[in-house]
Design an enzyme around this catalytic site. Structure first.
Site, PDB file in Angstrom:
ATOM      1  N   ASP A   1       8.281  -1.841  -6.110  1.00 37.77           N
ATOM      2  CA  ASP A   1       8.584  -2.907  -5.157  1.00 37.77           C
ATOM      3  C   ASP A   1       7.399  -3.849  -5.058  1.00 37.77           C
ATOM      4  OD1 ASP A   1      11.161  -1.788  -4.116  1.00 37.77           O
ATOM      5  OD2 ASP A   1       9.820  -0.178  -3.455  1.00 37.77           O
TER       6      ASP A   1
ATOM      7  N   ASP B   1       5.812  -6.058  -2.080  1.00 35.02           N
ATOM      8  CA  ASP B   1       5.826  -6.394  -0.656  1.00 35.02           C
ATOM      9  C   ASP B   1       4.798  -7.477  -0.367  1.00 35.02           C
ATOM     10  OD1 ASP B   1       7.733  -4.433  -0.294  1.00 35.02           O
ATOM     11  OD2 ASP B   1       6.260  -2.892   0.240  1.00 35.02           O
TER      12      ASP B   1
ATOM     13  N   ASP C   1      -1.751   2.808   6.318  1.00 32.06           N
ATOM     14  CA  ASP C   1      -2.008   4.240   6.285  1.00 32.06           C
ATOM     15  C   ASP C   1      -3.211   4.623   5.430  1.00 32.06           C
ATOM     16  OD1 ASP C   1      -0.692   3.609   3.916  1.00 32.06           O
ATOM     17  OD2 ASP C   1       1.025   4.916   4.289  1.00 32.06           O
TER      18      ASP C   1
END
Length: 309
Positions: A83, A85, A164
């Site tokens: 992906d 982002d 994170d």
């Protein structure tokens, strides 16, 4: 390798240790490392053309536009990203005005999905670092410290520190093709280390699913867990009991249907996470006869990995 370091005001990794002035500005400083295009391996040739369209339209409309997260990490590792982002200072409604093929989703995190046929480019507004007890109506935390909703917009610095892992907090700036690193992610990629940003105990309590993500990224990337990131996992594993089943199911698909099922199974058991997800299976594994059922599960996982590969 020579990188240009720029000192900027930044939100701290540990809010508890921050001195905040009467105006609310954090008095701590952070060094953001800017890696110019000549000193990193990311090329626009390897970025989705649709992601580039979104990046350029945001930039040309006067907004900051950065490729962020796993896409940047994987490109630096020579992998093909799943992906792409994007992070920006444009608010969700601003993004929707720029793209007719956009829809807004999410309650906990308000996101924009820009759709190009079957490909979806996810665009998120920079978010502020969670400040406990600030009374903001758009930030909700339960008694265990778990973030329930977080729609407080911020800047790129705060956005980096609220992510994170350090390797997921790298920003590819479409304006000059540099990489911006606030958390030491480039060094961790070079060392092969997975490190949680901030106090691991606090960050796992904010979102216990991060423990599952730690396992998945460690096995996927072949990285080792940094000791402080690893240490609290077994003790905090029971917090997974508070996560909605639908969200856990999504993580299970990523853990066991991505080609790393066997490695993830073994690592989940090592940290007492598997028993929190599948207590009856874990109970049966404690009563083995001639290596059954462990051998059966391990071979099943290995066969699944082989079929996916």
């Amino acid at each position: 390798m020579r990188w240009e370091a720029v000192v900027l005001y930044a939100l701290p990794i540990h809010p508890q240790a921050t001195n905040v002035s009467d105006t609310g500005r954090n008095e701590t400083r952070s060094v953001a490392t800017h890696i110019p295009r000549s000193e990193h391996s990311i090329s626009r040739v390897n970025i989705s053309p649709n992601a580039l369209k979104v990046l350029y339209r945001l930039k040309d409309s006067g907004y900051q536009a950065h490729l962020v997260g796993g896409g940047v990490r994987d490109l630096l590792l020579g992998r093909e990203p799943k992906d792409f982002d994007i992070a920006t200072d444009a608010h969700p409604e601003d993004i929707r005005k720029l793209f007719r093929n956009c829809r807004l989703i999410g309650r906990r995190f308000r996101l924009a999905h820009v759709m190009f046929g079957r490909e979806i480019i996810e665009v998120a507004t920079f978010r502020a670092l969670q400040q406990g007890g600030d009374g903001n109506a758009d930030q909700h935390v339960d008694d265990e410290g778990r973030i329930l909703r977080d729609n407080v917009f911020g800047d790129i610095e705060g956005d980096a520190y609220r992510r994170d892992f350090s390797v997921n907090a790298l920003y590819y700036n479409i304006a000059d093709f540099s990489i911006i690193d606030y958390t030491g992610g480039m060094a961790d990629i070079e060392r092969g280390v997975l490190r949680l940003i901030g106090d691991p105990d606090v960050r796992y309590r904010e979102d216990p699913v991060r423990m599952l993500r730690a396992v998945r990224f460690a096995t996927k990337l072949g990285f080792r867990l940094e000791p402080a990131t690893e240490q609290p996992i077994e003790a905090l594993a029971p917090l997974l009991g508070d996560i909605p089943p639908a969200r856990l199911f999504d993580e299970m698909l990523k853990l066991f249907m991505g080609g790393g099922a066997l490695a993830n199974f073994e690592m989940l058991r090592h940290y007492n996470l598997f028993g929190q997800l599948f207590p009856l299976t874990e109970q049966s594994l404690t009563h083995e006869e001639n290596h059954f059922p462990l051998t059966l599960i391990s071979r099943g996982m290995a066969n699944t990995d082989a079929r996916i590969e």
